[in-house]
Design a protein around this motif. Structure first.
Motif, PDB file in Angstrom:
ATOM      1  N   GLN A 198     -24.513  35.647  -9.154  1.00  0.00           N
ATOM      2  CA  GLN A 198     -24.311  35.646  -7.701  1.00  0.00           C
ATOM      3  C   GLN A 198     -22.886  35.257  -7.346  1.00  0.00           C
ATOM      4  O   GLN A 198     -22.252  35.864  -6.466  1.00  0.00           O
ATOM      5  CB  GLN A 198     -25.295  34.678  -7.044  1.00  0.00           C
ATOM      6  CG  GLN A 198     -26.739  35.160  -7.053  1.00  0.00           C
ATOM      7  CD  GLN A 198     -27.684  34.160  -6.425  1.00  0.00           C
ATOM      8  OE1 GLN A 198     -27.349  32.979  -6.276  1.00  0.00           O
ATOM      9  NE2 GLN A 198     -28.855  34.598  -6.046  1.00  0.00           N
ATOM     10  N   TYR A 203     -23.228  38.162  -4.741  1.00  0.00           N
ATOM     11  CA  TYR A 203     -24.589  38.325  -4.226  1.00  0.00           C
ATOM     12  C   TYR A 203     -24.965  37.116  -3.372  1.00  0.00           C
ATOM     13  O   TYR A 203     -24.601  35.997  -3.684  1.00  0.00           O
ATOM     14  CB  TYR A 203     -25.597  38.430  -5.371  1.00  0.00           C
ATOM     15  CG  TYR A 203     -25.608  39.743  -6.111  1.00  0.00           C
ATOM     16  CD1 TYR A 203     -26.051  40.906  -5.484  1.00  0.00           C
ATOM     17  CD2 TYR A 203     -25.199  39.827  -7.444  1.00  0.00           C
ATOM     18  CE1 TYR A 203     -26.072  42.115  -6.161  1.00  0.00           C
ATOM     19  CE2 TYR A 203     -25.223  41.037  -8.124  1.00  0.00           C
ATOM     20  CZ  TYR A 203     -25.659  42.177  -7.488  1.00  0.00           C
ATOM     21  OH  TYR A 203     -25.678  43.366  -8.157  1.00  0.00           O
ATOM     22  N   LYS A 204     -25.729  37.377  -2.340  1.00  0.00           N
ATOM     23  CA  LYS A 204     -26.253  36.295  -1.521  1.00  0.00           C
ATOM     24  C   LYS A 204     -27.560  35.793  -2.128  1.00  0.00           C
ATOM     25  O   LYS A 204     -28.365  36.594  -2.583  1.00  0.00           O
ATOM     26  CB  LYS A 204     -26.486  36.750  -0.074  1.00  0.00           C
ATOM     27  CG  LYS A 204     -25.196  37.090   0.664  1.00  0.00           C
ATOM     28  CD  LYS A 204     -25.486  37.475   2.093  1.00  0.00           C
ATOM     29  CE  LYS A 204     -24.186  37.790   2.836  1.00  0.00           C
ATOM     30  NZ  LYS A 204     -24.452  38.181   4.246  1.00  0.00           N
TER      31      LYS A 204
END
Length: 205
Positions: A198, A203-204
């Motif tokens: 992430q 990435y969230k």
């Protein structure tokens, strides 16, 4: 403040002495004495020097060799499968949102079949090329992203018969569609790698 002024005085004195030594050396043997300095964000000047690198060698035991082999295998599997899990989570959320206001069973099946067709088109070849080990990791990650295990997802969208069939197939390969994701327990290593992915790719969570 008094100690701070003494430090400034000491630094000025040292730098002055270094300057005089350098000038003297250049007039003679042309040697130089170099002293590095580091300036802190607060504006303080601190002398610094560099030590030569030291290399330490050790024999890796069988235990640690096996540990790092397993870690590398798991890390590679997470890096390969996490994007699929993220996509699956997104699509399942979208389908659930679409189905919220669709009471008609026939229409619900058409919506599900349409999204299933899109998934097959975009991911069938990639997912079928995963190893059994990577498939197990993917199921864990899908549970992480959706909150539901793979058995529940298949049962919801494809019915209980299909869920039972694929559960039997999973057992043949030593897996279980009903497995849950435990970020603080059995899956803590996966969680560490997911957080790494992430951070690396934005990435969230």
């Amino acid at each position: 403040m008094h100690m701070y002024k003494r430090l400034i005085y000491l630094l000025v004195f040292v730098l002055t002495m270094v300057g005089s030594v350098k000038i003297h050396a250049q007039t003679g043997s042309y040697d130089t004495l170099r002293v590095e300095a580091f300036i802190t964000p607060e504006g303080d000047t601190i002398p610094q020097s560099w030590l030569p690198p030291a290399q330490v060698n050790a024999i890796q035991t069988a235990h640690w060799k096996n540990y790092w082999q397993n870690w590398t295998r798991l890390r590679n599997a997470v890096y390969v499968t996490y994007p699929y899990a993220k996509t699956a989570g997104k699509i399942i959320s979208e389908v659930n949102l679409q189905l919220t206001h669709v009471p008609d069973e026939r229409q619900r099946k058409l919506i599900i079949k349409s999204r299933e067709k899109d998934l097959k088109r975009d991911f069938a070849d990639k997912v079928t090329n995963l190893s059994v080990y990577q498939g197990k990791v993917l199921m864990k990650l899908i549970n992480r992203e959706t909150g539901n295990n793979c058995y529940e997802i298949i049962k919801e969208f494809k019915g209980g018969f299909n869920a039972g069939f694929w559960q039997a197939v999973a057992f043949v390969f030593g897996s279980n569609l009903k497995q849950q994701y435990d970020a603080k327990g059995d899956d803590k290593d996966i969680e560490k790698i997911v957080l790494e992915v992430q951070k690396l790719y934005g990435y969230k969570g």
